[in-house]
Design an enzyme around this catalytic site. Structure first.
Site, PDB file in Angstrom:
ATOM      1  N   GLU A  56      13.687  -0.168  -1.190  1.00 15.92           N
ATOM      2  CA  GLU A  56      13.010   0.358  -2.379  1.00 15.92           C
ATOM      3  C   GLU A  56      11.670  -0.314  -2.642  1.00 15.92           C
ATOM      4  OE1 GLU A  56      16.191  -0.394  -2.166  1.00 15.92           O
ATOM      5  OE2 GLU A  56      17.387   1.289  -2.873  1.00 15.92           O
ATOM      6  N   PHE A  74      29.805  -0.534 -12.303  1.00 13.66           N
ATOM      7  CA  PHE A  74      29.342  -0.668 -10.927  1.00 13.66           C
ATOM      8  C   PHE A  74      27.873  -0.245 -10.824  1.00 13.66           C
ATOM      9  CE2 PHE A  74      28.803   1.201  -6.627  1.00 13.66           C
ATOM     10  CZ  PHE A  74      28.840  -0.003  -5.927  1.00 13.66           C
ATOM     11  N   GLN A  75      27.070  -1.100 -10.218  1.00 15.47           N
ATOM     12  CA  GLN A  75      25.637  -0.877 -10.047  1.00 15.47           C
ATOM     13  C   GLN A  75      24.899  -0.639 -11.360  1.00 15.47           C
ATOM     14  OE1 GLN A  75      25.113   1.943  -6.758  1.00 15.47           O
ATOM     15  NE2 GLN A  75      25.168   0.172  -5.380  1.00 15.47           N
ATOM     16  N   MET A  93      -2.341 -19.341   4.898  1.00 19.30           N
ATOM     17  CA  MET A  93      -2.981 -19.714   3.637  1.00 19.30           C
ATOM     18  C   MET A  93      -2.266 -20.907   3.008  1.00 19.30           C
ATOM     19  SD  MET A  93      -5.548 -19.187   1.834  1.00 19.30           S
ATOM     20  CE  MET A  93      -6.338 -17.584   1.739  1.00 19.30           C
TER      21      MET A  93
HETATM   22  C1  LIG Z   1       6.202 -12.502  -1.634  1.00 17.49           C
HETATM   23  C2  LIG Z   1       5.326 -13.696  -1.480  1.00 17.49           C
HETATM   24  N1  LIG Z   1       5.871 -14.903  -1.212  1.00 17.49           N
HETATM   25  C3  LIG Z   1       5.072 -15.992  -1.076  1.00 17.49           C
HETATM   26  C4  LIG Z   1       3.723 -15.897  -1.213  1.00 17.49           C
HETATM   27  C5  LIG Z   1       2.842 -17.125  -1.074  1.00 17.49           C
HETATM   28  N2  LIG Z   1       1.937 -16.977   0.074  1.00 17.49           N
HETATM   29  C6  LIG Z   1       0.650 -16.619  -0.065  1.00 17.49           C
HETATM   30  S1  LIG Z   1      -0.157 -16.485   1.389  1.00 17.49           S
HETATM   31  C7  LIG Z   1       1.205 -16.928   2.251  1.00 17.49           C
HETATM   32  C8  LIG Z   1       1.159 -17.017   3.749  1.00 17.49           C
HETATM   33  C9  LIG Z   1       1.070 -15.693   4.394  1.00 17.49           C
HETATM   34  O1  LIG Z   1       1.235 -15.841   5.790  1.00 17.49           O
HETATM   35  P1  LIG Z   1       0.731 -14.712   6.777  1.00 17.49           P
HETATM   36  O2  LIG Z   1       1.205 -13.398   6.324  1.00 17.49           O
HETATM   37  O3  LIG Z   1       1.058 -15.098   8.171  1.00 17.49           O
HETATM   38  O4  LIG Z   1      -0.837 -14.728   6.538  1.00 17.49           O
HETATM   39  P2  LIG Z   1      -1.935 -15.817   6.973  1.00 17.49           P
HETATM   40  O5  LIG Z   1      -2.280 -16.591   5.758  1.00 17.49           O
HETATM   41  O6  LIG Z   1      -1.335 -16.660   8.036  1.00 17.49           O
HETATM   42  O7  LIG Z   1      -3.083 -14.998   7.447  1.00 17.49           O
HETATM   43  C10 LIG Z   1       2.275 -17.194   1.392  1.00 17.49           C
HETATM   44  C11 LIG Z   1       3.595 -17.654   1.812  1.00 17.49           C
HETATM   45  C12 LIG Z   1       3.211 -14.615  -1.527  1.00 17.49           C
HETATM   46  N3  LIG Z   1       1.903 -14.414  -1.733  1.00 17.49           N
HETATM   47  N4  LIG Z   1       4.018 -13.541  -1.633  1.00 17.49           N
END
Ligand SMILES: Cc1ncc(C[n+]2csc(CCOP(=O)(O)OP(=O)(O)O)c2C)c(N)n1
Ligand SMILES: [Mg+2]
Lengths: 163, 578
Positions: free
Chosen positions: B51, B113-114, B484
Site C-alpha cells: 500500500e 479483525f483488521q 548520506m
Molecule cells: C524511510 C527512511 N528511513 C531512513 C531515512 C534516513 N536516511 C536518509 S538518506 C539515507 C541513506 C540512503 O541510502 P541510499 O538510498 O543508498 O542513498 P545514498 O545516500 O547512498 O545515495 C537514510 C538512511 C530516510 N530518509 N527514510
C-alpha cells in the site's frame, strides 16, 4: 501572555480531536478547554485558554483557522470581554470551621449547594483569578476535592461571534 | 433517480469527479468496493505490491499532472501501510484522496479483525478526513474530499468507509452534487492589491534582489508567470528542492538550488540580498539554516496560499496571501502599467558579483569533483543522463546523496519534471512514484534516480511495472552504503560508520531485475559509462535497472555548516570551507 480563544466549529464527531490534536502536534499548550453545543445545533463553541507570545498566538489562530471544521474564531483577549469559570469544591467543615467557611463563601458570592455534618460543597463562579483567590482563602488543608469548568467567555457590547 | 449501493455510489462518484485511475490493494473491508470496480469500465485500477507503493504512485501521478492521485486500500494493515505515503504527500502539499475500507459501523471500537482508527492514525498528516456514516453521504463526501484536496494549499484527504456502508444489498438514490458549499473552508484567492503594490515597489527599489521560489510555484502552475517576471526584471532566481523547474535551470538567471546542498552562488546571494521575493516557499529549516542568522540585511516579501506558512519561521516584511498565479499576474500587470524599471547600474553590479561567485565555486562553471580518477563519479552519471535525455525526462528520486546529485546536476527546465520527497524525505518513494508518472506520461522518458539503500524499500513494485508494462529507467547510484548517513558520520562522528554499510549483503540487482522480467545492466568502469548509458536509454519498451557503481567515498557539496551556520557558511569540499 494568557489568551482566551473562542472557536465556532462544525458539530461533527472528530472536530474536537482535530483541535486538541493540533495543539499537541505543534507543541502549543492548553490551560483550559470547554466545548458545548450552541443555539445553532450544527455548531459547537469551544473556548480555550492558552499562553504564548504574539507570534505563537498568531500561529495558533492561523492553524486553527486552517482546520476544515473550524468555521470562525476570535481571540477574546484582544478586546474587552467577560470571562467566567465555575468552581465546585468540597470543603471540610465541622464545628467552628463551619462559620468560617460560610463567611468566605459570602465574601466570594458563592453558594453552598450540598451539606453533610462534616463538609460543604460550594459553588463559585467568576474569573479564574477570583476562583484561585477563593481556594487560597479556604486553605489547602480544608479542601477535599476541586472541580473547575474551565473558562467560558464572551465579548462585551454588541459584538457577537456567529456565522 | 437511479438506485445504487454504497459501493457502486463510491465508484460512480469517483467517475463523476473525473477520476480515471486508482492505485490500490484489496482486502476484506474493501471488497464491496472492489466488486463495484470490477463491474465498471471508466476507472482503471492499478494493483500495486504494497500500500505504501499505492500512495507514492498516486503521489507521483499527482505531481506530474496536477490532478489529485487516488488510492484505495483496505482497513487495518492496508490503511497503516498507506500512512508513510500520506505523510509524504502532506509534507509536500500534494493533492491526494485516500479511500480506506473500515470494519462495519457496529464493530467500530470493538478491536474487530483488521480494525484501526484510520481517521485517528492519519489525523496529523491529512488536510482533512471523513468517516462515512451512511451510503447517502457518499456523493457529497467524495465531492468535498476532492475539492479540499486540490484547492488552497493542496494535501491528502482520507475517506474511511465502513464495510456495511458499501453493502450491495442496500440501495439508495444517487445524485452527484453539482455545487458545493462549505461555510468552514474558503481557500485563498487573489492577493491584496495594496500589498502587491507595496511588494512591487520594494522589489523595484532592490539593489541586491533574489527571487526564492518553492514547490508552491510548481504546484500552483505559476512557473511561466514567474519566469516572465524574473526576465522582465532581470533578477536572479533560486529554487528550493521542491521548486526545481519553477524557473528554467539552463537560463543564466538561475542560481541553482539553495539551502543545505544549494549552490555557493545561491546561498551566498541570499545571504547578501537586500530584498528577497519568496513565493510558494516556506522557509524550511533545510533552506534557512540557523533562522537567527538568516539573510541579515534582507527585507522579505512572502507570497503563499497558506496564511499559516507566512511568518512561521522567518517574519515577512510584506506578507501576501493568495494563489501564486493571481499574485504574479497582478504584479506583472502593475509592472507593465507603471513602466518602472529597477536601478540598472545596481543590478548590473549585482550580476557582476554573482558571476564572480559562480566563477569561484559554482558547480556549473567547472566540475568541483574529481575528474581524473578511475571510479565513476555520481555527478558525472547525472550529467551524462541529462545530456542523453536532452534534459527532458521526468526524474523521480529516492532520498540520500543520489537525490542531491540529481537535484544539482539534472538541470530542470520545466515544472513537474522533478519529483521527489522533499519534506518528509521518504526512502522508497522513487520507484512507485516513477510508475505513477509513467502511467500519466506513457510516451515520456521516466527515470527513477535511486540508491541501493532506498530502492530496497519499495523494490516489490518492480512487479507492478511488469504487470502494467511500465518501462521506466531505474538509475541506481550504487555507493554500497547509506551514503548520506555515512557522509554525516564522516563529517560529524569522526567516521564511526554505525549501521550505514551492508557487509557484502547487497543483492545482485541485475539478476533481481531479470527475475521480475526486466533488463538489468551493471556499469562499473568509468570509460564505459557513456556508451552503456546510451545503450540503456535507447531501450524504450522494457523496464531497465541500471546499477552504476560510483565512488563510495564521494560526499555531496556544497553543504551548509551546522549547527549555528548562516546561509553562506558552507563546506565546499572535504577540506574547503567558506
Ligand atoms: C524511510 C527512511 N528511513 C531512513 C531515512 C534516513 N536516511 C536518509 S538518506 C539515507 C541513506 C540512503 O541510502 P541510499 O538510498 O543508498 O542513498 P545514498 O545516500 O547512498 O545515495 C537514510 C538512511 C530516510 N530518509 N527514510
Ligand atoms: Mg547508497
Amino acid at each position: 501572555m494568557r489568551r482566551i480563544i473562542s472557536v465556532l466549529m462544525e458539530n461533527e464527531p472528530g472536530a474536537l480531536s482535530r483541535v486538541v490534536g493540533l495543539f499537541s502536534q505543534r507543541g502549543y499548550n492548553i490551560e483550559t478547554l470547554t466545548v458545548a453545543p450552541t443555539e445553532d445545533e450544527t455548531l459547537s463553541r469551544l473556548t480555550m485558554v492558552t499562553i504564548g507570545d504574539d507570534h505563537k498566538i498568531e500561529q495558533i489562530t492561523k492553524n486553527l483557522n486552517k482546520l476544515i471544521d473550524v468555521v470562525k474564531l476570535v481571540d477574546l483577549t484582544e478586546g474587552s470581554h467577560i470571562e467566567r469559570e465555575l468552581l465546585l469544591v468540597k470543603v471540610r467543615a465541622s464545628g467552628a470551621q463551619r462559620d468560617e467557611v460560610k463567611r468566605s463563601v459570602d465574601i466570594f458570592r458563592g453558594q453552598i449547594v450540598d451539606v453533610t455534618s462534616n463538609m460543604y460543597t460550594v459553588q463559585v463562579a467568576g474569573t479564574s483569578d477570583k476562583l484561585d483567590a477563593f481556594l487560597q482563602a479556604l486553605g489547602e488543608h480544608t479542601i477535599m476535592e476541586v472541580v473547575r469548568s474551565g473558562v467560558s467567555g464572551i465579548a462585551r457590547g454588541e459584538k457577537v461571534l456567529s456565522i | 433517480m437511479e438506485l445504487l449501493s454504497g459501493g457502486d455510489m463510491l465508484v460512480r462518484a469517483l467517475q463523476d469527479e473525473g477520476v480515471d485511475l486508482i492505485f490500490g490493494y484489496p482486502g476484506g473491508s474493501a471488497l464491496h468496493i472492489y466488486d463495484a470496480i470490477f463491474r465498471q469500465k471508466g476507472i482503471k485500477h492499478v494493483l500495486v505490491r504494497h500500500e505504501q507503493g499505492a500512495t507514492h504512485a498516486a503521489d507521483g501521478y499527482a505531481r506530474a499532472t496536477g490532478k489529485p492521485g487516488v488510492v484505495l486500500v483496505t482497513s487495518g494493515p492496508g490503511a497503516t501501510n498507506a500512512i508513510t505515503g500520506i505523510a509524504t504527500a502532506y509534507m509536500d502539499s500534494i493533492p491526494m484522496v485516500v479511500i480506506s475500507g473500515q470494519v462495519p459501523s457496529d464493530k467500530i471500537g470493538e478491536d474487530a479483525f483488521q480494525e484501526t482508527d484510520m481517521v485517528g492514525c492519519s489525523r496529523p498528516i491529512v488536510k482533512h478526513s471523513f468517516l462515512v456514516k451512511s451510503a447517502e453521504e457518499i456523493p457529497a463526501v467524495v465531492k468535498k474530499a476532492f475539492y479540499i484536496a486540490s484547492t488552497g494549499r493542496p494535501g491528502p484527504v482520507v475517506i474511511d468507509v465502513p464495510k456495511d456502508v458499501t453493502n450491495p444489498a442496500d440501495r439508495f438514490p444517487y445524485e452527484y452534487p453539482e455545487k458545493l458549499r462549505m461555510r468552514s473552508y474558503t481557500p485563498a484567492g487573489k492577493g491584496h492589491t495594496g500589498q502587491i503594490r507595496k511588494a512591487l515597489a520594494l522589489l523595484l527599489s532592490a539593489r541586491r534582489p533574489v527571487i526564492y521560489a518553492g514547490g508552491g510555484v510548481v504546484q500552483g502552475d505559476g512557473a511561466e508567470l514567474l519566469t516572465e517576471l524574473a526576465q522582465a526584471l532581470n533578477y536572479p532566481v533560486t529554487n528550493t528542492l521542491m521548486g526545481l523547474g519553477a524557473y528554467p535551470g539552463s537560463d543564466r538567471r538561475f542560481l541553482g538550488m539553495l539551502g543545505m546542498h544549494g549552490t555557493f552562488e545561491a546561498n551566498t546571494a541570499m545571504h547578501h540580498a537586500d530584498v528577497i521575493f519568496a513565493i510558494g516557499a516556506r522557509f524550511d529549516d533545510r533552506v534557512t539554516n540557523t533562522p537567527g542568522k538568516f539573510c541579515p540585511g534582507a527585507k522579505i516579501i512572502h507570497v503563499d496560499v497558506d496564511p499559516a506558512s507566512i511568518s512561521k519561521t522567518i517574519v515577512a516584511d510584506i506578507p501576501i496571501v493568495g494563489t501564486v498565479q493571481s499574485v504574479l499576474r497582478d504584479m506583472l500587470d502593475m509592472l507593465r502599467e507603471s513602466g518602472e524599471q529597477p536601478d540598472q547600474s545596481a543590478i548590473v553590479d549585482w550580476w557582476r558579483q554573482i558571476d564572480d561567485w559562480r566563477e569561484r565555486h559554482g558547480i556549473y562553471t567547472a566540475p568541483r569533483y574529481r575528474t581524473d580518477g578511475a571510479l565513476i563519479m555520481p555527478q558525472e552519471v547525472i550529467t551524462a543522463v541529462h545530456e542523453i535525455t536532452g534534459g527532458d525526462a521526468f526524474v523521480t528520486s529516492d532520498v540520500g546523496q543520489h537525490q542531491m546529485f540529481a537535484a544539482q546536476y539534472y538541470r530542470f527546465d520545466k515544472p513537474r519534471r522533478w519529483i521527489n520527497s522533499g519534506g518528509l524525505g521518504t526512502m522508497g518513494f522513487g520507484l512507485p512514484a516513477a510508475l505513477g508518472v509513467k502511467i500519466a506520461h506513457p510516451d515520456s522518458e521516466v527515470i527513477c534516480v535511486t540508491g541501493e539503500g532506498s530502492i530496497q524499500m519499495c523494490i516489490q513494485e518492480l512487479s507492478t511495472a511488469t504487470q502494467y508494462h511500465l518501462p521506466v529507467k531505474i538509475l541506481c547510484l550504487n555507493n554500497q552504503a547509506l551514503g548520506m548517513v555515512k557522509q554525516w558520520q564522516e563529517m560529524q562522528y569522526e567516521g564511526r560508520l554505525s549501521n550505514s554499510v551492508y557487509e557484502e549483503s547487497l543483492p545482485d540487482f541485475v539478476k533481481l531485475a531479470e527475475a521480475y522480467g526486466h533488463l538489468g545492466m551493471k556499469i562499473e568502469r568509468r570509460e564505459e559509462l557513456r556508451d552503456k548509458l546510451a545503450e540503456a536509454f535507447a531501450i524504450k519498451d522494457r523496464t531497465v535497472f541500471i546499477d552504476v557503481y560510483v565512488d563510495p567515498s564521494e560526499h555531496v557539496y556544497p553543504m551548509q555548516v551546522m549547527p549555528n551556520g548562516s546561509m553562506r557558511d558552507m563546506w565546499l569540499s572535504k577540506t574547503e570551507r567558506t
